[in-house]
Design an enzyme around this catalytic site. Sequence first.
Site, mmCIF file in Angstrom:
data_model
loop_
_atom_site.group_PDB
_atom_site.id
_atom_site.type_symbol
_atom_site.label_atom_id
_atom_site.label_comp_id
_atom_site.label_asym_id
_atom_site.label_seq_id
_atom_site.Cartn_x
_atom_site.Cartn_y
_atom_site.Cartn_z
ATOM 1 N N SER A 147 63.001 9.544 26.345
ATOM 2 C CA SER A 147 63.558 10.523 25.407
ATOM 3 C C SER A 147 64.224 9.793 24.250
ATOM 4 C CB SER A 147 64.599 11.387 26.122
ATOM 5 O OG SER A 147 65.369 12.110 25.180
ATOM 6 N N TYR A 160 71.834 12.993 31.057
ATOM 7 C CA TYR A 160 70.382 12.935 30.811
ATOM 8 C C TYR A 160 70.020 11.614 30.114
ATOM 9 C CZ TYR A 160 65.906 14.409 28.671
ATOM 10 O OH TYR A 160 64.594 14.515 28.271
HETATM 11 P P1 NAP Z 1 59.188 21.144 31.355
HETATM 12 O O1 NAP Z 1 58.417 22.018 30.443
HETATM 13 O O2 NAP Z 1 60.522 21.564 31.813
HETATM 14 O O3 NAP Z 1 58.266 20.832 32.646
HETATM 15 C C1 NAP Z 1 58.777 19.995 33.618
HETATM 16 C C2 NAP Z 1 57.676 19.625 34.596
HETATM 17 O O4 NAP Z 1 58.240 18.729 35.563
HETATM 18 C C3 NAP Z 1 57.124 20.807 35.355
HETATM 19 O O5 NAP Z 1 55.762 20.583 35.633
HETATM 20 C C4 NAP Z 1 57.933 20.788 36.644
HETATM 21 O O6 NAP Z 1 57.215 21.310 37.764
HETATM 22 C C5 NAP Z 1 58.146 19.300 36.843
HETATM 23 N N1 NAP Z 1 59.371 19.033 37.596
HETATM 24 C C6 NAP Z 1 60.632 19.340 37.223
HETATM 25 N N2 NAP Z 1 61.486 18.977 38.191
HETATM 26 C C7 NAP Z 1 60.755 18.455 39.185
HETATM 27 C C8 NAP Z 1 61.067 17.925 40.463
HETATM 28 N N3 NAP Z 1 62.305 17.859 40.928
HETATM 29 N N4 NAP Z 1 60.049 17.472 41.220
HETATM 30 C C9 NAP Z 1 58.786 17.547 40.767
HETATM 31 N N5 NAP Z 1 58.420 18.040 39.585
HETATM 32 C C10 NAP Z 1 59.407 18.496 38.797
HETATM 33 O O7 NAP Z 1 59.367 19.681 30.735
HETATM 34 P P2 NAP Z 1 59.041 19.114 29.277
HETATM 35 O O8 NAP Z 1 60.037 19.640 28.318
HETATM 36 O O9 NAP Z 1 57.619 19.224 29.003
HETATM 37 O O10 NAP Z 1 59.434 17.573 29.509
HETATM 38 C C11 NAP Z 1 58.555 16.675 30.135
HETATM 39 C C12 NAP Z 1 59.194 15.298 30.079
HETATM 40 O O11 NAP Z 1 59.428 14.954 28.725
HETATM 41 C C13 NAP Z 1 60.546 15.232 30.784
HETATM 42 O O12 NAP Z 1 60.681 13.988 31.420
HETATM 43 C C14 NAP Z 1 61.538 15.350 29.646
HETATM 44 O O13 NAP Z 1 62.748 14.709 29.950
HETATM 45 C C15 NAP Z 1 60.799 14.648 28.545
HETATM 46 N N6 NAP Z 1 61.205 15.044 27.209
HETATM 47 C C16 NAP Z 1 61.139 16.359 26.822
HETATM 48 C C17 NAP Z 1 61.499 16.706 25.529
HETATM 49 C C18 NAP Z 1 61.426 18.118 25.030
HETATM 50 O O14 NAP Z 1 61.987 18.400 23.961
HETATM 51 N N7 NAP Z 1 60.729 19.019 25.695
HETATM 52 C C19 NAP Z 1 61.944 15.722 24.651
HETATM 53 C C20 NAP Z 1 61.990 14.406 25.073
HETATM 54 C C21 NAP Z 1 61.624 14.077 26.359
HETATM 55 P P3 NAP Z 1 57.384 22.844 38.296
HETATM 56 O O15 NAP Z 1 57.389 23.709 37.085
HETATM 57 O O16 NAP Z 1 56.202 23.007 39.175
HETATM 58 O O17 NAP Z 1 58.658 22.902 39.033
HETATM 59 O O1 2V4 Z 2 66.619 18.540 21.518
HETATM 60 C C1 2V4 Z 2 66.141 17.470 21.951
HETATM 61 C C2 2V4 Z 2 65.589 17.409 23.277
HETATM 62 C C3 2V4 Z 2 65.409 18.530 24.102
HETATM 63 C C4 2V4 Z 2 65.437 19.876 23.600
HETATM 64 O O2 2V4 Z 2 65.056 20.203 22.495
HETATM 65 C C5 2V4 Z 2 65.786 20.945 24.589
HETATM 66 C C6 2V4 Z 2 64.920 20.858 25.814
HETATM 67 C C7 2V4 Z 2 63.481 21.138 25.505
HETATM 68 O O3 2V4 Z 2 65.379 21.808 26.767
HETATM 69 C C8 2V4 Z 2 65.038 19.472 26.413
HETATM 70 C C9 2V4 Z 2 65.098 18.346 25.435
HETATM 71 C C10 2V4 Z 2 64.833 17.114 25.930
HETATM 72 C C11 2V4 Z 2 64.917 16.032 25.108
HETATM 73 O O4 2V4 Z 2 64.688 14.820 25.633
HETATM 74 C C12 2V4 Z 2 65.264 16.155 23.764
HETATM 75 C C13 2V4 Z 2 65.261 15.005 22.928
HETATM 76 O O5 2V4 Z 2 64.811 13.924 23.339
HETATM 77 C C14 2V4 Z 2 65.781 15.093 21.603
HETATM 78 C C15 2V4 Z 2 66.230 16.322 21.141
HETATM 79 C C16 2V4 Z 2 66.785 16.391 19.851
HETATM 80 C C17 2V4 Z 2 66.863 15.238 19.059
HETATM 81 C C18 2V4 Z 2 66.387 14.051 19.516
HETATM 82 C C19 2V4 Z 2 65.855 13.964 20.774
HETATM 83 O O6 2V4 Z 2 65.411 12.792 21.213
#
Ligand code: NAP
Ligand code: 2V4
Length: 253
Positions: A147, A160
């Site tokens: 992240s 986180y």
């Molecule tokens: P998401 O939509 O919340 O989906 C999470 C996925 O992980 C789902 O498939 C869920 O499975 C699975 N999961 C969650 N907890 C789990 C557990 N305890 N055991 C096994 N599986 C689990 O996530 P996302 O936003 O796409 O994020 C994916 C990755 O990218 C994460 O590592 C997150 O930290 C990272 N990330 C996200 C963002 C963002 O803005 N979205 C930004 C930076 C990094 P089920 O639904 O089947 O429970």
């Molecule tokens: O703001 C983020 C961000 C976020 C979100 O948008 C909310 C969410 C989708 O529930 C979880 C989340 C995970 C993240 O790792 C980030 C994130 O990495 C981030 C955000 C805003 C500005 C810089 C970032 O690296």
Amino acid sequence: MGKLIGKTALVTGSSRGIGRAVAERLADEGALVAVHYATGADAAREVVAGIEKNGGRAFAVQAELGVPGDVDTLFAGLEKGLEEHTGHTTLDILVNNAGIMAMLQPAEVTPELFDRMMAVNAKAPLFIVQRGLSLIPDGGRVINITSGLTRVASPEQVTYGMTKAALEQIALHFSRHLGGRRITVNSVAPGSTDNGGPVFQVPEIREALSRLSTFGEVAEPTAVADVVAFLASNDARWITGAFIDASGGTLLG
Ligand code: NAP
Ligand code: 2V4
């Protein structure tokens, strides 16, 4: 397209969000993909069905991560699926994507919440890599979704951010450990990415998050998936131990 024909991949947490896009993208390139999920059985089945409809190959694997026995459960399902689909258990590409997040003021963090988040976001990936290495051949790939919040300050995400900083250590140390086998190990760090969650439906929040990227938008999961697919391909064979900023310029300052 077709850069991963004959390869196998595991994408943890690929029932939705970024993981789903990664699974679909790797499958589009020809990989057989294990679509891992914890609770979303129907969603995972839909991902598999969508991949198959597009001419790709995939199967679903259930395992809750961050609980005792998690890695055993995951690999039992993974090895069974690989054996059924290929006749062997080789895993070419491992994507540690599953993760959890909570917005918590620093004063609200508890040891229990910390332990849970660390168990899912950092401990499970370490032991998945450790176990996966018996299946990953020379030239394989390990890609961890970290992240941008390991590089930008956000007090509500201190826990986180700590878990993702720990996850990033895997690329540093395992890239050296596995260099002789030409296995690359990298971190991909997205910024705010529309995972379909409710915050992205609230216009004011979406606009505020969009302004963080130099492109003025939140990412689509496919934008992150394209970066992962590149790292998984032979074109990225000389990139290892890297932190890849896939935040759309959110970290520019
Ligand atoms: P998401 O939509 O919340 O989906 C999470 C996925 O992980 C789902 O498939 C869920 O499975 C699975 N999961 C969650 N907890 C789990 C557990 N305890 N055991 C096994 N599986 C689990 O996530 P996302 O936003 O796409 O994020 C994916 C990755 O990218 C994460 O590592 C997150 O930290 C990272 N990330 C996200 C963002 C963002 O803005 N979205 C930004 C930076 C990094 P089920 O639904 O089947 O429970
Ligand atoms: O703001 C983020 C961000 C976020 C979100 O948008 C909310 C969410 C989708 O529930 C979880 C989340 C995970 C993240 O790792 C980030 C994130 O990495 C981030 C955000 C805003 C500005 C810089 C970032 O690296």
